[in-house]
Design an enzyme around this catalytic site. Structure first.
Site, PDB file in Angstrom:
ATOM      1  N   ASP A  66      42.952  -6.430  50.939  1.00 53.22           N
ATOM      2  CA  ASP A  66      42.233  -7.272  51.901  1.00 53.22           C
ATOM      3  C   ASP A  66      41.300  -6.430  52.774  1.00 53.22           C
ATOM      4  O   ASP A  66      40.581  -6.968  53.626  1.00 53.22           O
ATOM      5  CB  ASP A  66      43.192  -8.134  52.730  1.00 53.22           C
ATOM      6  CG  ASP A  66      44.162  -7.318  53.564  1.00 53.22           C
ATOM      7  OD1 ASP A  66      44.168  -6.075  53.451  1.00 53.22           O
ATOM      8  OD2 ASP A  66      44.933  -7.934  54.333  1.00 53.22           O
ATOM      9  N   SER A  67      41.270  -5.120  52.511  1.00 48.26           N
ATOM     10  CA  SER A  67      40.235  -4.263  53.115  1.00 48.26           C
ATOM     11  C   SER A  67      38.849  -4.712  52.675  1.00 48.26           C
ATOM     12  O   SER A  67      37.843  -4.252  53.218  1.00 48.26           O
ATOM     13  CB  SER A  67      40.457  -2.801  52.731  1.00 48.26           C
ATOM     14  OG  SER A  67      40.620  -2.669  51.326  1.00 48.26           O
ATOM     15  N   ASP A 105      46.318  -8.348  47.317  1.00 49.63           N
ATOM     16  CA  ASP A 105      46.851  -8.543  48.667  1.00 49.63           C
ATOM     17  C   ASP A 105      46.952 -10.025  49.003  1.00 49.63           C
ATOM     18  O   ASP A 105      46.022 -10.796  48.746  1.00 49.63           O
ATOM     19  CB  ASP A 105      45.912  -7.897  49.701  1.00 49.63           C
ATOM     20  CG  ASP A 105      46.399  -6.545  50.178  1.00 49.63           C
ATOM     21  OD1 ASP A 105      47.598  -6.229  49.998  1.00 49.63           O
ATOM     22  OD2 ASP A 105      45.579  -5.794  50.727  1.00 49.63           O
ATOM     23  N   LYS A 135      50.759  -8.012  46.996  1.00 44.49           N
ATOM     24  CA  LYS A 135      51.225  -7.106  48.050  1.00 44.49           C
ATOM     25  C   LYS A 135      51.217  -7.857  49.357  1.00 44.49           C
ATOM     26  O   LYS A 135      50.313  -8.660  49.612  1.00 44.49           O
ATOM     27  CB  LYS A 135      50.322  -5.870  48.159  1.00 44.49           C
ATOM     28  CG  LYS A 135      50.703  -4.958  49.330  1.00 44.49           C
ATOM     29  CD  LYS A 135      50.053  -3.591  49.241  1.00 44.49           C
ATOM     30  CE  LYS A 135      48.660  -3.499  49.793  1.00 44.49           C
ATOM     31  NZ  LYS A 135      48.521  -3.874  51.215  1.00 44.49           N
ATOM     32  N   GLU A 137      52.416  -7.420  53.774  1.00 43.04           N
ATOM     33  CA  GLU A 137      52.756  -6.459  54.823  1.00 43.04           C
ATOM     34  C   GLU A 137      54.003  -6.896  55.583  1.00 43.04           C
ATOM     35  O   GLU A 137      54.253  -8.090  55.741  1.00 43.04           O
ATOM     36  CB  GLU A 137      51.578  -6.346  55.815  1.00 43.04           C
ATOM     37  CG  GLU A 137      50.313  -5.808  55.177  1.00 43.04           C
ATOM     38  CD  GLU A 137      49.157  -5.649  56.170  1.00 43.04           C
ATOM     39  OE1 GLU A 137      49.364  -5.861  57.396  1.00 43.04           O
ATOM     40  OE2 GLU A 137      48.048  -5.328  55.711  1.00 43.04           O
ATOM     41  N   GLU A 204      51.634   3.398  55.110  1.00 40.83           N
ATOM     42  CA  GLU A 204      50.302   3.721  55.650  1.00 40.83           C
ATOM     43  C   GLU A 204      50.394   4.277  57.064  1.00 40.83           C
ATOM     44  O   GLU A 204      51.099   3.737  57.920  1.00 40.83           O
ATOM     45  CB  GLU A 204      49.421   2.454  55.661  1.00 40.83           C
ATOM     46  CG  GLU A 204      48.053   2.720  56.295  1.00 40.83           C
ATOM     47  CD  GLU A 204      47.034   1.609  56.089  1.00 40.83           C
ATOM     48  OE1 GLU A 204      47.341   0.612  55.418  1.00 40.83           O
ATOM     49  OE2 GLU A 204      45.912   1.769  56.623  1.00 40.83           O
TER      50      GLU A 204
HETATM   51  O1  KIV Z   1      43.750  -3.540  51.885  1.00 40.19           O
HETATM   52  C1  KIV Z   1      43.875  -2.383  51.464  1.00 40.19           C
HETATM   53  O2  KIV Z   1      42.933  -1.765  50.965  1.00 40.19           O
HETATM   54  C2  KIV Z   1      45.188  -1.758  51.587  1.00 40.19           C
HETATM   55  C3  KIV Z   1      45.288  -0.300  51.274  1.00 40.19           C
HETATM   56  C4  KIV Z   1      44.598   0.496  52.304  1.00 40.19           C
HETATM   57  C5  KIV Z   1      46.694   0.125  51.080  1.00 40.19           C
HETATM   58  O3  KIV Z   1      46.125  -2.397  51.913  1.00 40.19           O
END
Ligand code: KIV
Length: 287
Positions: A66-67, A105, A135, A137, A204
């Site tokens: 989600d970056s 994510d 994924k 959090e 992280e």
């Molecule tokens: O969203 C993302 O890119 C991440 C990584 C930095 C682990 O969660």
């Protein structure tokens, strides 16, 4: 009548690298899990089909992170990311890859309310993208949700330490675990989600000692980012390591300088158009 989202179905004949690579078996979640303590796992973020094609041969996992909020959409943080964004970018990355396991994510707000909400959204992401896993959090609080998903066919990668979706609680992106109490909480969080069935855990932005302790204590692979070389694998945001941004966080090593090349190519093109040296006869159709 079929309700398949046509734009998201996989088209392996047109979407892979050209020439089409030898068909390969994709890495599976159980094979990733078996790499605990073995050959380090390589993960990079990918958001587009071409990026996936270029990164895939070198990676065990591609993370549709989600970056993309900051990298693709110019948003200030990941809180605004939607299911639609993750589904569309996830499907593009699956179409562009044939070797790595693709992990997508779950966006903020799509899994925290209840295990049922998480299941419905995770199932949608797997159906619409073809990805292998999601994924999410969080630690002890989200462990029951991870157990619920993994018992219902959805592989889950966890994410502890600096959890960017919690930026409004944390107040920023500083390194976590500086106090003994916070360090203990992060280790407990990782143990809880590993015991709940996570097949791997991203750690992280924590002090190295915390990442090492977690890696020793949990049974699934740890994937570090700003953590420790002793993790079972590493992940970086691809655009950071490729040199697409001026700002280089401490935990990033730059392996390229693509921003300079992009800009230089665009300047050369603009100069050529302005002085009429592009197009040349090579780029012109003749009758
Ligand atoms: O969203 C993302 O890119 C991440 C990584 C930095 C682990 O969660």
């Amino acid at each position: 009548m079929s309700t398949l989202p046509k734009t998201l179905t996989l088209d392996t004949s047109t979407s892979r690298a050209n020439p089409t690579p030898q068909p390969m078996k994709r890495l599976t979640v159980p094979r990733i899990r078996q790499r605990k303590g073995g050959e380090p796992l390589v993960m990079l973020t990918a958001y587009t089909v071409r990026q996936a094609q270029l990164l895939d041969p070198h990676c065990d996992m591609l993370l549709v992170g989600d970056s993309l909020a900051q990298v693709i959409y110019g948003l200030p943080h990941t809180v605004a990311v939607t299911m639609e964004m993750m589904a569309l970018h996830g499907a593009a990355v699956v179409r562009g890859s044939y070797h790595a396991a693709v992990v997508v994510d779950m966006p903020f707000g799509s899994y925290e309310a209840s295990p049922e909400q998480a299941f419905n959204n995770a199932a949608r992401l797997l159906k619409e993208t073809g990805a292998a896993a999601v994924k999410l959090e969080g630690g002890r609080v989200i462990a029951p949700t991870i157990e619920f998903l993994t018992h219902r066919g959805i592989p889950v990668m966890g994410h502890v330490g600096l959890t960017p979706q919690a930026v409004n609680i944390l107040g920023g992106y500083g390194v976590r675990g500086k106090s003994d109490e916070e360090a203990r909480t992060i280790v407990d969080d990782a143990i809880a989600i590993s015991e709940a069935g996570a097949f791997a855990v991203v750690i992280e932005g924590v002090l190295e000692s915390i990442a090492i302790e977690i890696t020793r204590k949990i049974s699934c692979p740890t994937i570090g980012i700003g953590a420790s070389a002793q993790c079972d694998g590493q992940v970086l945001v691809s655009d950071d390591m490729l040199g697409m941004f001026d700002r280089v966080p401490k935990f990033v090593k730059r392996y390229g300088d693509l921003a300079t090349q992009y800009s230089a190519a665009a300047k050369q093109y603009a100069d050529d158009v302005r002085d009429r040296s592009f197009p040349t006869q090579d780029q012109i159709y003749k009758g």
